[in-house]
Design a protein around this motif. Sequence first.
Motif, PDB file in Angstrom:
ATOM      1  N   SER A   1       0.853  -1.180   0.000  1.00  0.00           N
ATOM      2  CA  SER A   1       0.000   0.000   0.000  1.00  0.00           C
ATOM      3  C   SER A   1       0.892   1.234   0.000  1.00  0.00           C
ATOM      4  N   SER A   2       0.445   2.272  -0.660  1.00  0.00           N
ATOM      5  CA  SER A   2       1.216   3.522  -0.673  1.00  0.00           C
ATOM      6  C   SER A   2       0.967   4.348   0.585  1.00  0.00           C
TER       7      SER A   2
ATOM      8  N   LEU B   1       2.333   2.089  -8.971  1.00  0.00           N
ATOM      9  CA  LEU B   1       2.906   3.326  -8.412  1.00  0.00           C
ATOM     10  C   LEU B   1       3.449   4.221  -9.511  1.00  0.00           C
TER      11      LEU B   1
ATOM     12  N   TYR C   1       6.556   7.740  -6.522  1.00  0.00           N
ATOM     13  CA  TYR C   1       6.304   7.428  -5.113  1.00  0.00           C
ATOM     14  C   TYR C   1       7.591   7.621  -4.313  1.00  0.00           C
TER      15      TYR C   1
END
Length: 368
Positions: A112-113, A164, A167
Amino acid sequence: MPEQKEKRNLTKSKIIYYMLNHSVTSKAELAKELNLSMPTVLTNVNELIAKGIIAENGEYESTGGRKAKSIGINKSYCRAMGMIITANHLEMVMVNLGYEIEKIKRVRLKFSSEIAYCSEVQKNVREFLKESDAGDEILGIGVAIPGIIDQERKIVLKSHALKLENYSLSFLEQALGFPVYFENDANAAMLAEDTLKYANAIYLSLNHTLGGAFCIDGQLVRGQNQKAGEFGHMILVPGGKKCYCGKLGCADAYCAASVLTNDNQISLEKFLEQLESKDLATTKKWEEYLDNLAILISNLRMAYDMDIILGGDVGGVLSRYMIPLGERIMAYNGFDHDVSYMKNCSYEKEASAVGVAKHFFTEYVMQM
């Protein structure tokens, strides 16, 4: 004086590098292989023994006269941790100075970001270090990521696997609390190999997705935009199967491990069991896979004219199938008389994690 010290440090580095890739050697062998005088070797080896980095570990068989002492790296002198981040898992390894994996742990952790993910990674790393009895003694933590990485700014420019773009890795770096090195997973796998032995080589990473990397003169080639080695997204079949990147006919859609596992519906081990039992559908799929892989390998050999290391999950098992693969490659390649340029990877599993851990040993040796 500073110049003399720098020269001595360089000599020590050369000796250690050689010994890292030769588990057992002797002072005479070091002098011969590194083109050093015996007094120079004796002085440096004795200093390294005093520091505990190398140790005498036996004797060579005598060819007449006094037996030579064998020497080798003190593998427990220091350690580094390697880590692979995937879409659904976190894989951690502890590597010693002999490039041996002392401990492996794989946990299910969906990427997860969000910052909460960094906290989960931190928690798992702390548990792993505690279980490894490594404490604060490790040199650093290497992190392999499936994506294009700007190492200077510590940004994942793009990762299809993790979904992504641009990021920042700074939160993850802070959470780990050690010196951190980030690297693309295929580049990291290339670094797990002996880049003295394979100074000019391609690494073909046949994992769930297909990646690649290559070295020239022992140095990774990254390209102008950090995209060198993206062999998975070369067009293999114009207008062919759809790749996860959105294009049609990419090599990934024909040569990645996911082709054999039906996108992880079955394990690679199960596929190989079915292949060994002569299942007709499995055999047909395998033969098609080898045909496509042979075209890709032949194209890479034509373009780069260097050794090709077969790595990743599929690369790890291809040693059993080198003859049928080689026969297919030769049918496409009229320039080579054999396929001796094809090499099997040194680490069938965890190559990327070992590669990023090795970065810290290289850095440590350079600073001696």
